[in-house]
Design an enzyme around this catalytic site. Structure first.
Site, PDB file in Angstrom:
ATOM      1  N   TYR A  10       5.201   7.359  -7.335  1.00 14.17           N
ATOM      2  CA  TYR A  10       6.312   6.513  -7.788  1.00 14.17           C
ATOM      3  C   TYR A  10       5.980   5.815  -9.099  1.00 14.17           C
ATOM      4  CZ  TYR A  10       8.675   7.215  -3.353  1.00 14.17           C
ATOM      5  OH  TYR A  10       9.332   7.779  -2.280  1.00 14.17           O
ATOM      6  N   GLY A  20       2.912   6.767 -11.254  1.00 17.15           N
ATOM      7  CA  GLY A  20       2.372   7.733 -12.220  1.00 17.15           C
ATOM      8  C   GLY A  20       3.472   8.605 -12.812  1.00 17.15           C
ATOM      9  N   ARG A  23       3.950  17.889  -4.369  1.00 14.09           N
ATOM     10  CA  ARG A  23       4.499  16.884  -5.292  1.00 14.09           C
ATOM     11  C   ARG A  23       4.636  17.458  -6.703  1.00 14.09           C
ATOM     12  NH1 ARG A  23       3.238  10.490  -4.352  1.00 14.09           N
ATOM     13  NH2 ARG A  23       5.264  10.233  -3.404  1.00 14.09           N
ATOM     14  N   ASN A  39      -2.941   6.171  -5.337  1.00  6.74           N
ATOM     15  CA  ASN A  39      -2.561   5.171  -4.345  1.00  6.74           C
ATOM     16  C   ASN A  39      -3.760   4.327  -3.920  1.00  6.74           C
ATOM     17  OD1 ASN A  39      -3.034   7.856  -3.564  1.00  6.74           O
ATOM     18  ND2 ASN A  39      -2.511   7.432  -1.450  1.00  6.74           N
ATOM     19  N   ALA A  59       9.783  -1.996 -10.876  1.00  8.63           N
ATOM     20  CA  ALA A  59      10.241  -2.013  -9.483  1.00  8.63           C
ATOM     21  C   ALA A  59      10.968  -0.708  -9.208  1.00  8.63           C
ATOM     22  CB  ALA A  59      11.169  -3.208  -9.255  1.00  8.63           C
ATOM     23  N   LEU A 107       6.399 -13.183  -6.290  1.00  8.23           N
ATOM     24  CA  LEU A 107       7.727 -12.612  -6.006  1.00  8.23           C
ATOM     25  C   LEU A 107       7.984 -12.607  -4.502  1.00  8.23           C
ATOM     26  CD1 LEU A 107       7.688  -9.643  -8.554  1.00  8.23           C
ATOM     27  CD2 LEU A 107       9.229 -11.619  -8.612  1.00  8.23           C
ATOM     28  N   CYS A 118       4.171  -2.244  -1.666  1.00  6.62           N
ATOM     29  CA  CYS A 118       3.222  -3.094  -2.384  1.00  6.62           C
ATOM     30  C   CYS A 118       3.129  -4.557  -1.979  1.00  6.62           C
ATOM     31  CB  CYS A 118       3.484  -2.985  -3.876  1.00  6.62           C
ATOM     32  SG  CYS A 118       3.097  -1.334  -4.464  1.00  6.62           S
ATOM     33  N   PHE A 168      13.850   0.748   1.670  1.00 12.33           N
ATOM     34  CA  PHE A 168      13.424  -0.660   1.678  1.00 12.33           C
ATOM     35  C   PHE A 168      14.235  -1.514   0.725  1.00 12.33           C
ATOM     36  CE2 PHE A 168      10.905  -1.794  -2.119  1.00 12.33           C
ATOM     37  CZ  PHE A 168      10.723  -0.551  -2.716  1.00 12.33           C
TER      38      PHE A 168
HETATM   39  P1  NAD Z   1       2.051   7.167  -4.397  1.00  9.97           P
HETATM   40  O1  NAD Z   1       1.395   7.335  -3.091  1.00  9.97           O
HETATM   41  O2  NAD Z   1       3.508   7.438  -4.544  1.00  9.97           O
HETATM   42  O3  NAD Z   1       1.309   8.090  -5.491  1.00  9.97           O
HETATM   43  C1  NAD Z   1      -0.064   8.213  -5.599  1.00  9.97           C
HETATM   44  C2  NAD Z   1      -0.389   9.680  -5.866  1.00  9.97           C
HETATM   45  O4  NAD Z   1      -1.773   9.806  -6.174  1.00  9.97           O
HETATM   46  C3  NAD Z   1      -0.116  10.596  -4.681  1.00  9.97           C
HETATM   47  O5  NAD Z   1       0.819  11.597  -5.051  1.00  9.97           O
HETATM   48  C4  NAD Z   1      -1.505  11.186  -4.350  1.00  9.97           C
HETATM   49  O6  NAD Z   1      -1.455  12.529  -3.915  1.00  9.97           O
HETATM   50  C5  NAD Z   1      -2.207  11.066  -5.685  1.00  9.97           C
HETATM   51  N1  NAD Z   1      -3.668  11.106  -5.599  1.00  9.97           N
HETATM   52  C6  NAD Z   1      -4.485  10.470  -4.723  1.00  9.97           C
HETATM   53  N2  NAD Z   1      -5.773  10.760  -4.990  1.00  9.97           N
HETATM   54  C7  NAD Z   1      -5.780  11.594  -6.053  1.00  9.97           C
HETATM   55  C8  NAD Z   1      -6.809  12.242  -6.803  1.00  9.97           C
HETATM   56  N3  NAD Z   1      -8.098  12.061  -6.502  1.00  9.97           N
HETATM   57  N4  NAD Z   1      -6.443  13.033  -7.831  1.00  9.97           N
HETATM   58  C9  NAD Z   1      -5.142  13.220  -8.140  1.00  9.97           C
HETATM   59  N5  NAD Z   1      -4.133  12.638  -7.474  1.00  9.97           N
HETATM   60  C10 NAD Z   1      -4.440  11.816  -6.451  1.00  9.97           C
HETATM   61  O7  NAD Z   1       1.732   5.676  -4.862  1.00  9.97           O
HETATM   62  P2  NAD Z   1       2.549   4.792  -5.931  1.00  9.97           P
HETATM   63  O8  NAD Z   1       3.678   4.089  -5.256  1.00  9.97           O
HETATM   64  O9  NAD Z   1       2.808   5.585  -7.159  1.00  9.97           O
HETATM   65  O10 NAD Z   1       1.453   3.685  -6.244  1.00  9.97           O
HETATM   66  C11 NAD Z   1       0.289   3.977  -6.982  1.00  9.97           C
HETATM   67  C12 NAD Z   1      -0.374   2.690  -7.401  1.00  9.97           C
HETATM   68  O11 NAD Z   1       0.515   1.951  -8.246  1.00  9.97           O
HETATM   69  C13 NAD Z   1      -0.721   1.741  -6.243  1.00  9.97           C
HETATM   70  O12 NAD Z   1      -1.915   1.081  -6.561  1.00  9.97           O
HETATM   71  C14 NAD Z   1       0.425   0.756  -6.235  1.00  9.97           C
HETATM   72  O13 NAD Z   1       0.046  -0.493  -5.711  1.00  9.97           O
HETATM   73  C15 NAD Z   1       0.745   0.635  -7.709  1.00  9.97           C
HETATM   74  N6  NAD Z   1       2.126   0.248  -8.025  1.00  9.97           N
HETATM   75  C16 NAD Z   1       3.178   0.826  -7.365  1.00  9.97           C
HETATM   76  C17 NAD Z   1       4.484   0.481  -7.714  1.00  9.97           C
HETATM   77  C18 NAD Z   1       5.683   1.103  -7.028  1.00  9.97           C
HETATM   78  O14 NAD Z   1       6.789   0.723  -7.346  1.00  9.97           O
HETATM   79  N7  NAD Z   1       5.517   2.057  -6.126  1.00  9.97           N
HETATM   80  C19 NAD Z   1       4.704  -0.434  -8.758  1.00  9.97           C
HETATM   81  C20 NAD Z   1       3.603  -0.987  -9.413  1.00  9.97           C
HETATM   82  C21 NAD Z   1       2.311  -0.630  -9.048  1.00  9.97           C
HETATM   83  C1  UGA Z   2       7.914  -4.981  -6.580  1.00 15.92           C
HETATM   84  C2  UGA Z   2       7.914  -5.852  -7.846  1.00 15.92           C
HETATM   85  O1  UGA Z   2       9.235  -6.349  -8.069  1.00 15.92           O
HETATM   86  C3  UGA Z   2       7.444  -5.051  -9.059  1.00 15.92           C
HETATM   87  O2  UGA Z   2       7.348  -5.923 -10.193  1.00 15.92           O
HETATM   88  C4  UGA Z   2       6.065  -4.443  -8.763  1.00 15.92           C
HETATM   89  O3  UGA Z   2       5.634  -3.654  -9.849  1.00 15.92           O
HETATM   90  C5  UGA Z   2       6.162  -3.585  -7.510  1.00 15.92           C
HETATM   91  O4  UGA Z   2       6.624  -4.407  -6.400  1.00 15.92           O
HETATM   92  C6  UGA Z   2       4.850  -3.019  -7.078  1.00 15.92           C
HETATM   93  O5  UGA Z   2       3.815  -3.504  -7.437  1.00 15.92           O
HETATM   94  O6  UGA Z   2       4.952  -2.074  -6.299  1.00 15.92           O
HETATM   95  P1  UGA Z   2       9.548  -3.178  -5.533  1.00 15.92           P
HETATM   96  O7  UGA Z   2       8.744  -3.409  -4.305  1.00 15.92           O
HETATM   97  O8  UGA Z   2       9.788  -1.796  -5.993  1.00 15.92           O
HETATM   98  O9  UGA Z   2       8.890  -3.961  -6.760  1.00 15.92           O
HETATM   99  O10 UGA Z   2      10.992  -3.847  -5.333  1.00 15.92           O
HETATM  100  P2  UGA Z   2      11.528  -5.351  -5.378  1.00 15.92           P
HETATM  101  O11 UGA Z   2      12.794  -5.366  -6.114  1.00 15.92           O
HETATM  102  O12 UGA Z   2      10.503  -6.318  -5.795  1.00 15.92           O
HETATM  103  O13 UGA Z   2      11.874  -5.623  -3.834  1.00 15.92           O
HETATM  104  C7  UGA Z   2      10.856  -5.744  -2.866  1.00 15.92           C
HETATM  105  C8  UGA Z   2      11.475  -6.137  -1.535  1.00 15.92           C
HETATM  106  O14 UGA Z   2      11.963  -7.472  -1.542  1.00 15.92           O
HETATM  107  C9  UGA Z   2      12.668  -5.257  -1.139  1.00 15.92           C
HETATM  108  O15 UGA Z   2      12.621  -4.974   0.238  1.00 15.92           O
HETATM  109  C10 UGA Z   2      13.855  -6.139  -1.464  1.00 15.92           C
HETATM  110  O16 UGA Z   2      14.994  -5.835  -0.701  1.00 15.92           O
HETATM  111  C11 UGA Z   2      13.308  -7.515  -1.103  1.00 15.92           C
HETATM  112  N1  UGA Z   2      14.002  -8.626  -1.793  1.00 15.92           N
HETATM  113  C12 UGA Z   2      13.943  -8.750  -3.134  1.00 15.92           C
HETATM  114  C13 UGA Z   2      14.713  -9.557  -1.037  1.00 15.92           C
HETATM  115  O17 UGA Z   2      14.778  -9.475   0.209  1.00 15.92           O
HETATM  116  N2  UGA Z   2      15.347 -10.587  -1.701  1.00 15.92           N
HETATM  117  C14 UGA Z   2      15.312 -10.731  -3.040  1.00 15.92           C
HETATM  118  O18 UGA Z   2      15.911 -11.704  -3.567  1.00 15.92           O
HETATM  119  C15 UGA Z   2      14.588  -9.779  -3.777  1.00 15.92           C
END
Ligand code: NAD
Ligand code: UGA
Length: 458
Positions: free
Chosen positions: A14, A16, A41, A90, A163, A226, A275, A337
């Site tokens: 999500y 990368g 993927r 991840n 987000a 947040l 997260c 979510f």
């Molecule tokens: P994700 O699980 O969707 O993606 C991670 C990917 O990394 C997977 O596809 C997995 O197969 C791959 N992977 C794992 N080990 C590997 C390796 N050795 N080589 C190559 N690929 C490998 O996770 P995500 O939601 O993208 O989150 C990744 C990181 O970013 C986490 O630390 C998360 O906290 C952070 N983050 C996520 C969000 C979000 O909105 N999802 C926002 C900000 C930060």
């Molecule tokens: C959150 C942060 O907003 C991002 O800045 C951050 O990069 C990301 O986490 C992360 O590190 O993964 P995300 O989880 O994608 O993003 O979505 P948000 O919009 O923050 O919502 C998180 C949860 O809180 C959802 O379930 C949403 O419905 C809930 N929420 C949000 C509420 O219940 N009330 C609100 O007023 C806002």
């Protein structure tokens, strides 16, 4: 074609995926490659069915893929070919051993660090984009400096703040980009190289530079703040329900104070997503590790209130429906979510559905984007579950609707039509406060919002 820079993203999830897509789109003269160990993927990124649903993302991928954006499973070869590497793997909560249920599981991240070391023939800039505990960069540096002497690595922290559901606009126009580095000559040079990438589409003032530990910690703290706002408003929603106040009115009155601000004050069934919980627990673990139990307890309460809010929601359903759900059919409207994503990780809907099944209710799940993930999440559950995309069909012969996701379309459903096909008395539990409660009450529903007086005929 010769590209000016070669950039690699490791982990096509999500974060990368979208973040590398954005760099490719804004820097057509850079070659951007994204690798993952999951061939499914990568195949999806190379197809018309991208593995993540994000409004606006498909169009950018169509423009850039095959031009300067490539997806591959060949992690080792790509490490060799690229000099700037974003690590986006991840970092889930550990489920085993010391720190289980709290600390970050760094196994994927460490494996990547070792792979980078083993496959590097030239010096590289390694950028932490995953969310990591403070001081992880130091561990990364230690692993990377354990090898050949003629190759050097500069580790930067560049946490991602996007987000889900708004990834494209967040990446295109972020509030800020944060880059932490060592304050050595080569650390500062690496930082300048990364700043140069972002300034291709962002003004320099939006890029904050800091020391590397501050950058790592700021990401955990931003998520904790947040989530804390969501738990704060949810805690007050419980009081509103007891004292006949209206949480939307309270949130508006409080949020118009410019020092507080109006965002992230929507009461609901609690925060989900991969997260918030993971990052707060990680912060709690770090506080305990550094001998700060009071600070740990303070942040842990944010997660406790989130669980309390979900338990309250379930208890309210049970109590309002005459203390028995056995054999009753409940339509769960929304499983993601949050709106505009198919992601169901840590969705409150998972927990609430499990509780409904434990009460022997029959559950019909509807969602415009998340049904495939919902089916995976609930695969091990016993009981009657069905998945129906069309909300009108899903509601047929149900005793209650439970709104779990704030999909815009749930605001404007024809609730009269839905009411007609439901068992009476019909119940509506609005876990997101997005339905017109008065209108639904007038149609005939018994309506139970969050943090507002229920509208019921009993
Ligand atoms: P994700 O699980 O969707 O993606 C991670 C990917 O990394 C997977 O596809 C997995 O197969 C791959 N992977 C794992 N080990 C590997 C390796 N050795 N080589 C190559 N690929 C490998 O996770 P995500 O939601 O993208 O989150 C990744 C990181 O970013 C986490 O630390 C998360 O906290 C952070 N983050 C996520 C969000 C979000 O909105 N999802 C926002 C900000 C930060
Ligand atoms: C959150 C942060 O907003 C991002 O800045 C951050 O990069 C990301 O986490 C992360 O590190 O993964 P995300 O989880 O994608 O993003 O979505 P948000 O919009 O923050 O919502 C998180 C949860 O809180 C959802 O379930 C949403 O419905 C809930 N929420 C949000 C509420 O219940 N009330 C609100 O007023 C806002």
């Amino acid at each position: 074609m010769k590209f000016k820079k070669n950039i690699l993203g490791i982990g096509a999830g999500y974060v990368g995926g979208p973040s590398m897509v954005m760099i490719a789109s804004k820097c057509p003269d850079y070659k951007v490659t994204v690798v993952d160990i999951d061939p499914g993927r990568i195949a999806a990124w190379n197809s018309d069915q991208l593995p993540v649903y994000e409004p606006g993302l498909d169009a950018i991928v169509r423009k850039t893929r095959g031009r300067n954006l490539f997806f591959s499973t060949d992690v080792e070869a790509q490490i060799q070919e690229n000099d700037i590497i974003f690590v986006c793997v991840n970092t889930p909560t550990k489920t085993f051993g010391a720190g289980a249920g709290m600390a970050a599981d760094l196994q994927y991240w460490e494996k990547t660090a070792r792979q980078i070391l083993e496959n590097s023939k030239t010096s590289k800039i390694v950028i932490e984009k995953s969310t990591l505990p403070i001081k992880t960069a130091q561990a990364m540096e230690r692993i990377l400096s354990s090898g050949k002497k003629n190759v050097t690595f500069d580790v930067l922290s560049n946490p991602e703040f996007m987000a889900e559901g708004t990834a494209v606009s967040d990446l295109e126009n972020p509030d800020r980009v944060l880059i932490g580095s060592r304050e050595t000559k080569s650390g500062l040079a690496a930082r300048a190289a990364l700043v140069e990438i972002y300034t291709r589409w962002l003004p320099r003032e939006k890029i904050i530079t800091s020391n590397i530990w501050s950058a790592e910690l700021s990401k955990l703290v931003a998520n904790a703040f947040l989530a804390q706002r969501v738990s704060s408003i949810n805690s007050i929603s419980a009081l509103c329900e007891k004292a006949d106040a209206d949480i939307s009115e309270v949130a508006h009155a409080v949020g118009t104070d410019s020092r507080i601000g109006s965002k992230f004050l929507k009461a609901g069934i609690g925060f989900g997503g991969s997260c918030f919980k993971k990052d707060i627990l990680n912060l709690v673990y770090l506080c305990r590790f550094y001998g700060l139990p009071e600070v740990a307890a303070y942040w842990e309460s944010v997660v406790k209130i989130n669980e309390y809010q979900q338990d309250r929601f379930i208890a309210n359903i049970l109590r309002s429906m005459f203390n028995t759900l056995a054999g009753k059919k409940i339509c769960v409207l929304g499983f993601a979510f949050k709106a505009d994503t198919g992601d169901t990780r840590e969705s409150p809907a998972i927990y609430i559905t499990r509780k409904l099944l434990a009460e022997r209710a029959e559950v019909v799940i509807s969602d415009p984007r998340a049904l495939a993930n919902a089916a995976v999440d609930l695969a091990q559950e016993k009981g009657k579950i069905s998945y129906v995309e069309d909300p009108y069909k899903a509601a047929a012969s149900c005793h209650a609707l439970a709104v779990m996701t704030d999909w815009e379309e749930y605001r404007t459903l024809d609730y009269r039509k839905i009411y007609k096909v439901m068992v009476k008395p019909a119940f509506l539990f609005d876990g997101r406060n997005i339905v017109d409660h008065r209108k639904c009450f007038d149609i005939g529903f018994n309506v139970f919002p969050i943090g507002k007086p229920a509208l019921t005929r009993f």
